[in-house]
Design a protein around this motif. Sequence first.
Motif, PDB file in Angstrom:
ATOM      1  N   LEU A  99       0.832  -1.201   0.000  1.00  0.00           N
ATOM      2  CA  LEU A  99       0.000   0.000   0.000  1.00  0.00           C
ATOM      3  C   LEU A  99       0.869   1.255   0.000  1.00  0.00           C
ATOM      4  O   LEU A  99       0.557   2.235  -0.687  1.00  0.00           O
ATOM      5  N   ALA A 100       1.962   1.234   0.750  1.00  0.00           N
ATOM      6  CA  ALA A 100       2.857   2.393   0.811  1.00  0.00           C
ATOM      7  C   ALA A 100       3.455   2.697  -0.562  1.00  0.00           C
ATOM      8  O   ALA A 100       3.593   3.867  -0.952  1.00  0.00           O
ATOM      9  N   GLU A 101       3.788   1.660  -1.309  1.00  0.00           N
ATOM     10  CA  GLU A 101       4.350   1.853  -2.645  1.00  0.00           C
ATOM     11  C   GLU A 101       3.326   2.517  -3.564  1.00  0.00           C
ATOM     12  O   GLU A 101       3.658   3.450  -4.319  1.00  0.00           O
TER      13      GLU A 101
ATOM     14  N   ARG B  79      -3.638  -5.136  -4.293  1.00  0.00           N
ATOM     15  CA  ARG B  79      -2.768  -6.288  -4.565  1.00  0.00           C
ATOM     16  C   ARG B  79      -2.772  -6.650  -6.046  1.00  0.00           C
ATOM     17  O   ARG B  79      -1.735  -6.965  -6.626  1.00  0.00           O
ATOM     18  N   ASP B  80      -3.943  -6.616  -6.648  1.00  0.00           N
ATOM     19  CA  ASP B  80      -4.069  -7.065  -8.038  1.00  0.00           C
ATOM     20  C   ASP B  80      -3.579  -6.037  -9.044  1.00  0.00           C
ATOM     21  O   ASP B  80      -2.986  -6.393 -10.067  1.00  0.00           O
ATOM     22  N   TYR B  81      -3.826  -4.754  -8.773  1.00  0.00           N
ATOM     23  CA  TYR B  81      -3.593  -3.745  -9.805  1.00  0.00           C
ATOM     24  C   TYR B  81      -2.643  -2.623  -9.401  1.00  0.00           C
ATOM     25  O   TYR B  81      -2.193  -1.858 -10.263  1.00  0.00           O
ATOM     26  N   GLY B  82      -2.340  -2.505  -8.108  1.00  0.00           N
ATOM     27  CA  GLY B  82      -1.436  -1.444  -7.685  1.00  0.00           C
ATOM     28  C   GLY B  82      -1.955  -0.073  -8.058  1.00  0.00           C
ATOM     29  O   GLY B  82      -3.165   0.177  -8.115  1.00  0.00           O
ATOM     30  N   ALA B  83      -1.025   0.833  -8.371  1.00  0.00           N
ATOM     31  CA  ALA B  83      -1.401   2.210  -8.706  1.00  0.00           C
ATOM     32  C   ALA B  83      -2.200   2.281  -9.996  1.00  0.00           C
ATOM     33  O   ALA B  83      -2.953   3.240 -10.215  1.00  0.00           O
ATOM     34  N   GLU B  84      -2.068   1.274 -10.846  1.00  0.00           N
ATOM     35  CA  GLU B  84      -2.840   1.268 -12.102  1.00  0.00           C
ATOM     36  C   GLU B  84      -4.336   1.179 -11.847  1.00  0.00           C
ATOM     37  O   GLU B  84      -5.140   1.516 -12.714  1.00  0.00           O
ATOM     38  N   GLY B  85      -4.718   0.703 -10.653  1.00  0.00           N
ATOM     39  CA  GLY B  85      -6.135   0.599 -10.326  1.00  0.00           C
ATOM     40  C   GLY B  85      -6.790   1.922 -10.001  1.00  0.00           C
ATOM     41  O   GLY B  85      -8.025   2.010  -9.932  1.00  0.00           O
TER      42      GLY B  85
END
Length: 569
Positions: free
Chosen positions: A60-62, A141-147
Amino acid sequence: MADSSVHHHDVHSLLSSPQRDFLLRNNTDQVKIDSLKGKKLGFYFSASWCGPCRRFTPTLAEVYNDLSPNGDFEVVFVSADKDDEAFNSYFSKMPWLAIPFSDTETRKRLNELFHVHGIPHLALLDETGNVVAEDGVRIIRDYGAEGYPFTLKRVQELKDQEEEAKRNQSLRSLLVSRSRDFVISSDGNKIPISELEGKTVGLYFFASSYRSCALFTQQLKEVYQKLKTKGENFEVVFIPLDDDEESFKEELETVPWLSFPLKDKTCPKLIQYFELSKIPTLVIIGPDGKTLHHDVSEAIEEHGVDAYPFTPEKFVELDEIAKAKEATQTLESVLVSGDQDFVIKNDGEKIPLSKLTGKTVLLYFSAHWCPPCRAFLPKLTDAYHKIKAQDNDALEVVFISSDRDQNSFDEFFAEMPWLALPFGDSRKEFLSRKFKVSGIPMLMAIGPSGRTVTKEARDLIGLYGADAYPFTEERIKEIEAKNDEIAKGWPEKVTHETHEHELVLSRRKNYYCDDCNEEGHNWSYFCEECDFDLHPNCALGDKGSKDGVKEEEKPKDGWVCDGVVCTKA
């Protein structure tokens, strides 16, 4: 995604209290709640004592740090820690805001409002205060920042993109990211992905801390080197799942192939893309960039270099070879390896395997630390003595240990009246691969001819005890016919004071009676709607039979025990 019972919220009302109109940073700076107006928010329910939370927080921090330059996304930590010291220590690792630990009332209210039944939990709100997702942990978890902005529409767009990528899969679409178009060699050089195009490529998902990965890596090295010697157009790329930089570097220095950088953002995407369920896994990508096979690790373990080029035609050929081997299998081909042609008794005496020829031999994969193994041992021992009493030369059992040390092996083996492979014997790894042992206890039956009779002997002993001998299909059919005969006089349906619904006579392999709490087999009076079982003798009086074992102990690290079987985590 979003809970339909949660609609629009006023952020100030959510986060403030009569005594407080601010949130905290981990340096104790106060941030006015009104400054969050117009921002998208994540309410992060977490705690330092929660292992899954500690593993998710860096992810989450990333994402948070990636989105911070936009200035329109904020996270608020809602702690479930036990004391202020634990809260402060955990919060010090977080780059976002938090509700003060002392404001127990607000934290409790938010837990109830967002229906937090487990952590980590991440509720995501848009800039107007509408809940767009209650399952933010999965989305991150699945998509990161792209979500981002984490709406249902955005998630669907990403799913559609994934489906499109699968239809048009290429090596570049799999391995290239926005920030990287290379892999690295053991000496740290960057190798362009373009140099791999047109080759058969193995994507090797591994973690250096897993013993199974260490063993497979050695086998894969042999295959890799043989294929390179032959001039085959084959390459392997590590997909590292390690956390420790030093361990990863040490591992990479020992292998001849390539790797993703450690903690590369493409690694979790590939895990999701290939629906990874275990490690080691070796996914094969063909010269055309399409997936040839989702995991050839077992084929390499069993067939080595002969599994190449991993095509469907090759696997048909390997299946035929395996069937031929099975048809000609002997006890010696299973248990003899070089000069390892013996088993041992409790006192260490070596018994030549030739003494077991012509017997039914049970291979007992087990361990002292495994509660289901210890629970099963008395049943197996009882069946063993009863079978031997009828014909002393009919049966033998060979214990194959998964214990961690010699003392544990000796202690457990001392309870057994049969034979064993010596502790640490190399044949154990071969047998585990050959019979695909993924959980213990496991009991394999080898017939007098040396061919495999069944891999389900553990279940058969549990169901039928000594009567299951010699564990053949014909014998089990005989037993089932007798059980059918026993049940002929029983009513098809009954009612009972312990349950509100009608109970139906049903075949149930294993269950625990909801009246006497003991184990039952074969027949139950069952309510499917409530998953409720009654022994026939509890439902009818004295017409049934029952036996049971209770097992409640912690498993060994690295394994998960569900009360019935222990499997590798």
